[in-house]
Design a protein around this motif. Structure first.
Motif, PDB file in Angstrom:
ATOM      1  N   ARG A  30      -0.989  -0.995  -4.385  1.00 49.06           N
ATOM      2  CA  ARG A  30      -2.186  -0.149  -4.343  1.00 49.06           C
ATOM      3  C   ARG A  30      -1.844   1.227  -3.814  1.00 49.06           C
ATOM      4  O   ARG A  30      -0.979   1.343  -2.950  1.00 49.06           O
ATOM      5  N   ARG A  31      -2.563   2.221  -4.330  1.00 49.87           N
ATOM      6  CA  ARG A  31      -2.322   3.587  -3.882  1.00 49.87           C
ATOM      7  C   ARG A  31      -3.366   4.019  -2.882  1.00 49.87           C
ATOM      8  O   ARG A  31      -4.558   3.905  -3.140  1.00 49.87           O
ATOM      9  N   VAL A  32      -2.931   4.522  -1.757  1.00 52.05           N
ATOM     10  CA  VAL A  32      -3.847   4.991  -0.725  1.00 52.05           C
ATOM     11  C   VAL A  32      -4.133   6.471  -0.989  1.00 52.05           C
ATOM     12  O   VAL A  32      -3.210   7.267  -1.130  1.00 52.05           O
ATOM     13  N   GLN A  33      -5.428   6.805  -1.085  1.00 52.25           N
ATOM     14  CA  GLN A  33      -5.809   8.207  -1.342  1.00 52.25           C
ATOM     15  C   GLN A  33      -6.099   8.901  -0.024  1.00 52.25           C
ATOM     16  O   GLN A  33      -7.152   8.696   0.559  1.00 52.25           O
TER      17      GLN A  33
ATOM     18  N   LEU B 253      -9.181   3.653   4.580  1.00 53.77           N
ATOM     19  CA  LEU B 253      -8.438   4.152   3.403  1.00 53.77           C
ATOM     20  C   LEU B 253      -7.672   3.013   2.736  1.00 53.77           C
ATOM     21  O   LEU B 253      -7.556   2.943   1.512  1.00 53.77           O
ATOM     22  N   LEU B 254      -7.136   2.110   3.554  1.00 50.46           N
ATOM     23  CA  LEU B 254      -6.401   0.970   2.994  1.00 50.46           C
ATOM     24  C   LEU B 254      -7.352   0.096   2.180  1.00 50.46           C
ATOM     25  O   LEU B 254      -7.029  -0.356   1.081  1.00 50.46           O
TER      26      LEU B 254
ATOM     27  N   ALA C 136       1.328   4.865   0.544  1.00 49.47           N
ATOM     28  CA  ALA C 136       0.597   5.965   1.190  1.00 49.47           C
ATOM     29  C   ALA C 136       1.473   7.215   1.229  1.00 49.47           C
ATOM     30  O   ALA C 136       2.006   7.582   2.262  1.00 49.47           O
TER      31      ALA C 136
ATOM     32  N   TYR D 299       0.859  -1.182   0.000  1.00 52.63           N
ATOM     33  CA  TYR D 299       0.000   0.000   0.000  1.00 52.63           C
ATOM     34  C   TYR D 299       0.896   1.233   0.000  1.00 52.63           C
ATOM     35  O   TYR D 299       1.625   1.460   0.963  1.00 52.63           O
TER      36      TYR D 299
ATOM     37  N   GLN E  58       1.691  12.218  -5.029  1.00 55.52           N
ATOM     38  CA  GLN E  58       0.755  11.342  -5.730  1.00 55.52           C
ATOM     39  C   GLN E  58       1.314  10.855  -7.060  1.00 55.52           C
ATOM     40  O   GLN E  58       1.113   9.700  -7.434  1.00 55.52           O
TER      41      GLN E  58
ATOM     42  N   SER F 128       3.747   2.539  -8.061  1.00 62.04           N
ATOM     43  CA  SER F 128       2.770   1.457  -8.115  1.00 62.04           C
ATOM     44  C   SER F 128       2.774   0.779  -9.478  1.00 62.04           C
ATOM     45  O   SER F 128       2.757  -0.445  -9.571  1.00 62.04           O
TER      46      SER F 128
ATOM     47  N   ALA G 276      -8.108   1.446  -1.192  1.00 59.53           N
ATOM     48  CA  ALA G 276      -6.950   1.711  -2.073  1.00 59.53           C
ATOM     49  C   ALA G 276      -7.039   0.890  -3.360  1.00 59.53           C
ATOM     50  O   ALA G 276      -7.440  -0.269  -3.335  1.00 59.53           O
ATOM     51  N   ARG G 277      -6.681   1.525  -4.473  1.00 59.78           N
ATOM     52  CA  ARG G 277      -6.680   0.861  -5.789  1.00 59.78           C
ATOM     53  C   ARG G 277      -5.312   1.041  -6.433  1.00 59.78           C
ATOM     54  O   ARG G 277      -4.545   1.883  -6.020  1.00 59.78           O
TER      55      ARG G 277
END
Ligand SMILES: [Zn+2]
Length: 322
Positions: free
Chosen positions: A290-293, A316-317, A262, A260, A272, A279, A320-321
């Motif tokens: 996965r990217r945590v927003q 948030l995890l 983050a 993840y 970002q 990623s 994540a996508r």
């Protein structure tokens, strides 16, 4: 120097570690854990430098030179064999000094109210965390005298980057985190916020502790790491900046769980876009990333400092996508 002593020296200084400490970056991964990168010994434009970490050997297809870490030091620093041994011994010898320095900074953390106040302001409160990360404080103006009293010559301190040319402590009014073979110092005053001792930032922070977890959270900064660890996410690691060095990237490529990422969700988007780059790079190597927003304008540290909690971060995890 005996054959045995030479072998020992080579064992203590893995070639890859030495190369990376001299800013070499692997570019392409080959079979059997070998790497290709640009040759640091000649003006190279396409990667022709082959590095085999298991054999501790290198070979350049461009300039035709190759050998072990001693040979590399000879060629890189353009010195003869005995001087190369000296350089390598000195490089290896800076490690015990840094341990000494870390203990010194730790003692000072609790003597300086402003340091503890800064930690509180950044949401760091738990004594277990301070112990785990071996957090210290550099008040400035007293490290040099103390080390010289212990018998370290000025030249050694200078070479390790602990004092500047004028003889002043490099770190002053900084919260200090020991790294593998360096330190990161965060200013609590108006000075340049981030400072590292010269040398490589090393691999991913705390990697040995997390590499067997089935999921890991990768953050940019040690204050992000700290709040997550404190909130119970002990599967967190840190790249110390949004650019991964080759060793950090390799560690993630060899990892078999979910990563993840983050990173900061700052206004200028640098965190970002780095997260996106990392990623997709990892995904192309077969790693589940996965990217945590985070909410706009936040990093994990500010998320927790401004009231976020474990459950909210967990959500948030889950969202994540790639
Ligand atoms: Zn070459």
């Amino acid at each position: 120097m005996s054959r045995q002593a030479l072998d020992e020296l080579k064992q203590q200084i893995p070639l890859l570690e030495y190369l990376e400490a001299h800013d070499w970056r692997p570019v392409r991964r080959l079979s059997r854990g070998r790497w290709m990168g640009l040759c640091p010994l000649h003006d190279d434009h396409k990667p022709s430098f082959l590095m085999d970490p298991s054999k501790n050997l290198f070979y350049c297809y461009g300039c035709g030179r190759g050998g072990d870490v001693i040979r590399f030091a000879e060629l890189y620093h353009q010195v003869r064999f005995p001087q190369a041994l000296d350089l390598l011994r000195r490089w290896r010898g800076s490690v015990p000094l840094l341990h000494e320095v870390a203990s010194f900074y730790r003692v000072h953390l609790h003597r300086h109210g402003e340091a503890i106040a800064y930690l509180h302001q950044r949401g760091l409160r738990s004594p277990e965390l301070i112990e785990h990360m071996r957090i210290g404080y550099a008040p400035g103006g007293c490290l040099r005298g103390w080390l010289m009293q212990l018998g370290y010559p000025f030249s050694v301190l200078r070479q390790a980057g602990l004092v500047n040319a004028a003889g002043y402590d490099t770190f002053s009014r900084r919260i200090v985190f020991p790294l593998e073979s360096s330190f990161y110092g965060r200013s609590i005053g108006n000075a340049d916020p981030h400072r590292f001792l010269p040398g490589d930032k090393g691999g991913l922070y705390d990697w040995q502790q997390v590499r067997h977890c089935s999921q890991i959270i990768l953050v940019e900064g040690l204050f992000d790491f700290a709040v997550l660890w404190q909130a119970g996410f002990h599967n967190v690691t840190c790249s110390l900046g949004c650019h991964l060095n080759a060793r950090q990237f390799r560690e993630l490529c060899d990892y078999r769980g979910t990563v993840y990422v983050a990173f900061d969700s700052d206004a200028n988007q640098s965190g970002q876009s780095a997260a996106q780059r990392i990623s997709s790079c990892l995904a192309s190597q077969g790693v589940n990333a996965r990217r945590v927003q985070l909410p706009r304008g936040h990093d994990p540290n500010s998320f927790f400092v401004l009231g976020g909690d474990t459950q909210q971060f967990q959500r948030l995890l889950e969202e994540a996508r790639l």
